[in-house]
Design a protein around this motif. Structure first.
Motif, PDB file in Angstrom:
ATOM      1  N   VAL A   3      -0.004  50.777  27.561  1.00  0.00           N
ATOM      2  CA  VAL A   3      -1.153  50.893  26.673  1.00  0.00           C
ATOM      3  C   VAL A   3      -0.891  52.091  25.773  1.00  0.00           C
ATOM      4  O   VAL A   3      -0.601  53.183  26.264  1.00  0.00           O
ATOM      5  CB  VAL A   3      -2.433  51.146  27.497  1.00  0.00           C
ATOM      6  N   THR A   4      -0.940  51.910  24.475  1.00  0.00           N
ATOM      7  CA  THR A   4      -0.744  53.083  23.630  1.00  0.00           C
ATOM      8  C   THR A   4      -2.100  53.684  23.315  1.00  0.00           C
ATOM      9  O   THR A   4      -3.048  52.993  22.975  1.00  0.00           O
ATOM     10  CB  THR A   4      -0.021  52.727  22.320  1.00  0.00           C
ATOM     11  N   MET A   5      -2.169  54.997  23.477  1.00  0.00           N
ATOM     12  CA  MET A   5      -3.426  55.699  23.227  1.00  0.00           C
ATOM     13  C   MET A   5      -3.300  56.494  21.956  1.00  0.00           C
ATOM     14  O   MET A   5      -2.228  56.968  21.614  1.00  0.00           O
ATOM     15  CB  MET A   5      -3.696  56.669  24.380  1.00  0.00           C
ATOM     16  N   THR A   6      -4.408  56.685  21.275  1.00  0.00           N
ATOM     17  CA  THR A   6      -4.370  57.556  20.116  1.00  0.00           C
ATOM     18  C   THR A   6      -4.408  59.000  20.596  1.00  0.00           C
ATOM     19  O   THR A   6      -4.820  59.280  21.730  1.00  0.00           O
ATOM     20  CB  THR A   6      -5.599  57.335  19.208  1.00  0.00           C
ATOM     21  N   ASN A   7      -4.014  59.914  19.708  1.00  0.00           N
ATOM     22  CA  ASN A   7      -4.057  61.335  20.066  1.00  0.00           C
ATOM     23  C   ASN A   7      -5.459  61.758  20.474  1.00  0.00           C
ATOM     24  O   ASN A   7      -5.630  62.547  21.388  1.00  0.00           O
ATOM     25  CB  ASN A   7      -3.623  62.181  18.865  1.00  0.00           C
ATOM     26  N   ARG A   8      -6.469  61.215  19.787  1.00  0.00           N
ATOM     27  CA  ARG A   8      -7.838  61.639  20.134  1.00  0.00           C
ATOM     28  C   ARG A   8      -8.241  61.130  21.514  1.00  0.00           C
ATOM     29  O   ARG A   8      -8.916  61.826  22.262  1.00  0.00           O
ATOM     30  CB  ARG A   8      -8.835  61.182  19.072  1.00  0.00           C
ATOM     31  N   GLU A   9      -7.821  59.907  21.847  1.00  0.00           N
ATOM     32  CA  GLU A   9      -8.147  59.392  23.187  1.00  0.00           C
ATOM     33  C   GLU A   9      -7.479  60.261  24.246  1.00  0.00           C
ATOM     34  O   GLU A   9      -8.081  60.596  25.277  1.00  0.00           O
ATOM     35  CB  GLU A   9      -7.663  57.940  23.332  1.00  0.00           C
ATOM     36  N   GLU A  10      -6.236  60.635  23.984  1.00  0.00           N
ATOM     37  CA  GLU A  10      -5.536  61.494  24.949  1.00  0.00           C
ATOM     38  C   GLU A  10      -6.264  62.829  25.080  1.00  0.00           C
ATOM     39  O   GLU A  10      -6.469  63.335  26.187  1.00  0.00           O
ATOM     40  CB  GLU A  10      -4.084  61.699  24.494  1.00  0.00           C
ATOM     41  N   ALA A  11      -6.678  63.374  23.952  1.00  0.00           N
ATOM     42  CA  ALA A  11      -7.394  64.655  23.973  1.00  0.00           C
ATOM     43  C   ALA A  11      -8.705  64.531  24.760  1.00  0.00           C
ATOM     44  O   ALA A  11      -9.063  65.415  25.538  1.00  0.00           O
ATOM     45  CB  ALA A  11      -7.666  65.125  22.548  1.00  0.00           C
ATOM     46  N   GLU A  12      -9.406  63.412  24.573  1.00  0.00           N
ATOM     47  CA  GLU A  12     -10.668  63.209  25.301  1.00  0.00           C
ATOM     48  C   GLU A  12     -10.431  63.164  26.804  1.00  0.00           C
ATOM     49  O   GLU A  12     -11.199  63.719  27.594  1.00  0.00           O
ATOM     50  CB  GLU A  12     -11.338  61.899  24.854  1.00  0.00           C
ATOM     51  N   ILE A  13      -9.356  62.491  27.201  1.00  0.00           N
ATOM     52  CA  ILE A  13      -9.038  62.409  28.627  1.00  0.00           C
ATOM     53  C   ILE A  13      -8.723  63.797  29.176  1.00  0.00           C
ATOM     54  O   ILE A  13      -9.162  64.177  30.264  1.00  0.00           O
ATOM     55  CB  ILE A  13      -7.858  61.431  28.866  1.00  0.00           C
ATOM     56  N   GLN A  14      -7.980  64.594  28.393  1.00  0.00           N
ATOM     57  CA  GLN A  14      -7.656  65.955  28.843  1.00  0.00           C
ATOM     58  C   GLN A  14      -8.935  66.761  29.060  1.00  0.00           C
ATOM     59  O   GLN A  14      -9.092  67.451  30.068  1.00  0.00           O
ATOM     60  CB  GLN A  14      -6.751  66.658  27.820  1.00  0.00           C
ATOM     61  N   ILE A  15      -9.871  66.648  28.115  1.00  0.00           N
ATOM     62  CA  ILE A  15     -11.109  67.420  28.244  1.00  0.00           C
ATOM     63  C   ILE A  15     -11.912  66.963  29.455  1.00  0.00           C
ATOM     64  O   ILE A  15     -12.420  67.777  30.225  1.00  0.00           O
ATOM     65  CB  ILE A  15     -11.951  67.302  26.951  1.00  0.00           C
ATOM     66  N   SER A  16     -12.005  65.632  29.668  1.00  0.00           N
ATOM     67  CA  SER A  16     -12.817  65.196  30.809  1.00  0.00           C
ATOM     68  C   SER A  16     -12.144  65.586  32.120  1.00  0.00           C
ATOM     69  O   SER A  16     -12.811  65.910  33.097  1.00  0.00           O
ATOM     70  CB  SER A  16     -13.122  63.700  30.740  1.00  0.00           C
ATOM     71  N   GLU A  17     -10.804  65.612  32.133  1.00  0.00           N
ATOM     72  CA  GLU A  17     -10.131  66.037  33.361  1.00  0.00           C
ATOM     73  C   GLU A  17     -10.370  67.528  33.625  1.00  0.00           C
ATOM     74  O   GLU A  17     -10.607  67.947  34.756  1.00  0.00           O
ATOM     75  CB  GLU A  17      -8.630  65.728  33.285  1.00  0.00           C
ATOM     76  N   LEU A  18     -10.344  68.339  32.563  1.00  0.00           N
ATOM     77  CA  LEU A  18     -10.633  69.771  32.728  1.00  0.00           C
ATOM     78  C   LEU A  18     -12.067  69.983  33.228  1.00  0.00           C
ATOM     79  O   LEU A  18     -12.307  70.835  34.086  1.00  0.00           O
ATOM     80  CB  LEU A  18     -10.434  70.512  31.399  1.00  0.00           C
ATOM     81  N   ASP A  19     -13.008  69.195  32.685  1.00  0.00           N
ATOM     82  CA  ASP A  19     -14.409  69.309  33.147  1.00  0.00           C
ATOM     83  C   ASP A  19     -14.517  68.971  34.627  1.00  0.00           C
ATOM     84  O   ASP A  19     -15.210  69.639  35.386  1.00  0.00           O
ATOM     85  CB  ASP A  19     -15.321  68.370  32.343  1.00  0.00           C
ATOM     86  N   LEU A  20     -13.804  67.918  35.025  1.00  0.00           N
ATOM     87  CA  LEU A  20     -13.830  67.504  36.420  1.00  0.00           C
ATOM     88  C   LEU A  20     -13.270  68.622  37.309  1.00  0.00           C
ATOM     89  O   LEU A  20     -13.870  68.986  38.331  1.00  0.00           O
ATOM     90  CB  LEU A  20     -12.994  66.232  36.602  1.00  0.00           C
ATOM     91  N   LEU A  21     -12.133  69.197  36.892  1.00  0.00           N
ATOM     92  CA  LEU A  21     -11.518  70.265  37.690  1.00  0.00           C
ATOM     93  C   LEU A  21     -12.460  71.455  37.802  1.00  0.00           C
ATOM     94  O   LEU A  21     -12.603  72.044  38.874  1.00  0.00           O
ATOM     95  CB  LEU A  21     -10.180  70.692  37.077  1.00  0.00           C
ATOM     96  N   SER A  22     -13.129  71.823  36.689  1.00  0.00           N
ATOM     97  CA  SER A  22     -13.983  73.015  36.797  1.00  0.00           C
ATOM     98  C   SER A  22     -15.227  72.736  37.629  1.00  0.00           C
ATOM     99  O   SER A  22     -15.767  73.643  38.241  1.00  0.00           O
ATOM    100  CB  SER A  22     -14.322  73.618  35.431  1.00  0.00           C
ATOM    101  N   SER A  23     -15.655  71.459  37.684  1.00  0.00           N
ATOM    102  CA  SER A  23     -16.805  71.212  38.561  1.00  0.00           C
ATOM    103  C   SER A  23     -16.374  71.152  40.025  1.00  0.00           C
ATOM    104  O   SER A  23     -17.119  71.543  40.915  1.00  0.00           O
ATOM    105  CB  SER A  23     -17.542  69.939  38.144  1.00  0.00           C
TER     106      SER A  23
END
Length: 296
Positions: A3-23
């Motif tokens: 599945v090819t993702m756009t840069n913005r989709e990848e960025a969104e995933i990074q942010i949600s993963e960081l949010d998950l880690l901090s919670s």
């Protein structure tokens, strides 16, 4: 089918993963973002259509305390950098601990990388990486203690000779002076490999680990729009003699490779030719790390 993702989709995933880690890990001793600016840039990029791609990668540290055999606790720190294309590409992770010898650390990190390559391609994998470290890291501390410390003196152990190959990626390399530096420094440090100028720029250097690290520290001090180590290979050598080092080399010297340029400025290299060149050298798998799956 990838599945090819756009840069913005990848960025969104990074942010949600960081949010998950901090919670999950609210305390700094467990999880700390070492580059807040990069996170701010990433959020801005996701929220604003017109925003530039962030200039630096998000970096953070996850710490895990583990009990080792004799009920003593030891801390493993997992230092992570998320490439812009993560999770399409793997994160850059280095696990360290004061109780690991150099070769144990190399061994552990290479096993973790293999695990992630086989199990987590294209998926957010920081929690999997942390779990793997929790389950496996302690074993590496004991692995060589009994055999090695008895047979070799400690002086020998710290003199672990490692052969390293760095695969460096740059947004572009046009500047004549930089190209000259790359070739001169490689020569001075007895490194072989190649440099492909243009856009993107690819540099591979191989040789003694200390020389590769010196080369990288000089190159990255030059001004770049973007430069990073895309992949790194480390091989522990028995005695590190000249012949053994030569046997590890895939390239004879460091040369500049120009593959038929095309494009408006005549500077976009023919990636098919780069692929065939890497294939000849037995490095075809590297192409995928640079450019995703397109080969041939």
């Amino acid at each position: 089918e990838t599945v090819t993702m756009t840069n913005r989709e990848e960025a969104e995933i990074q942010i949600s993963e960081l949010d998950l880690l901090s919670s999950m890990f609210p305390y700094e001793e467990e999880f700390i973002v070492t580059d807040q600016l990069a996170v701010a840039e990433l959020k801005h990029y996701v929220e604003n259509e017109s925003a530039e791609m962030p200039s630096s990668k998000v970096q953070f540290i996850l710490n895990v305390k583990l009990e080792i055999s004799n009920a003593s606790m030891v801390e493993f720190s997992i230092a992570c950098a998320l490439p812009f294309k993560y999770p399409t590409v793997l994160p850059e992770i280095t696990v360290r601990s004061s109780l690991l010898s150099r070769s144990q650390q190399i061994h552990l990190n290479s096993d973790l990388k293999t695990y992630l390559m086989q199990n987590c391609s294209g998926e957010p994998c920081m929690l999997s990486a942390r779990e793997w470290v929790k389950d496996h890291a302690a074993a590496y501390i004991d692995k060589e203690l009994s055999s090695s410390s008895a047979t070799t003196s400690n002086a020998m152990q710290s003199e672990d000779i490692t052969f390293t190959r760095l695969w460096i990626y740059s947004h572009h390399i046009y500047n004549k002076q930089k190209r000259k530096n790359i070739i001169d420094w490689a020569k001075e440090l007895s490194l072989s490999g190649f440099c492909m100028p243009g856009k993107p720029g690819v540099v591979c250097v191989e040789g003694l680990q200390s020389s590769c690290e010196e080369f990288w520290s000089r190159v990255r001090r030059l001004t770049w729009k973007r430069i990073l180590i895309r992949h790194r290979e480390d091989v522990s050598l028995e005695c590190g003699g000249h012949t053994e080092i030569q046997n590890q080399r895939k390239f004879s010297t460091l040369e500049e490779k120009c593959f038929d340029a095309h494009g408006a400025r005549g500077n976009h290299m023919d990636l098919g030719q780069l692929y065939r060149f890497l294939e000849e050298k037995g490095c075809a798998d590297i192409f995928q790390m640079y450019f995703g799956v397109e080969g041939h």
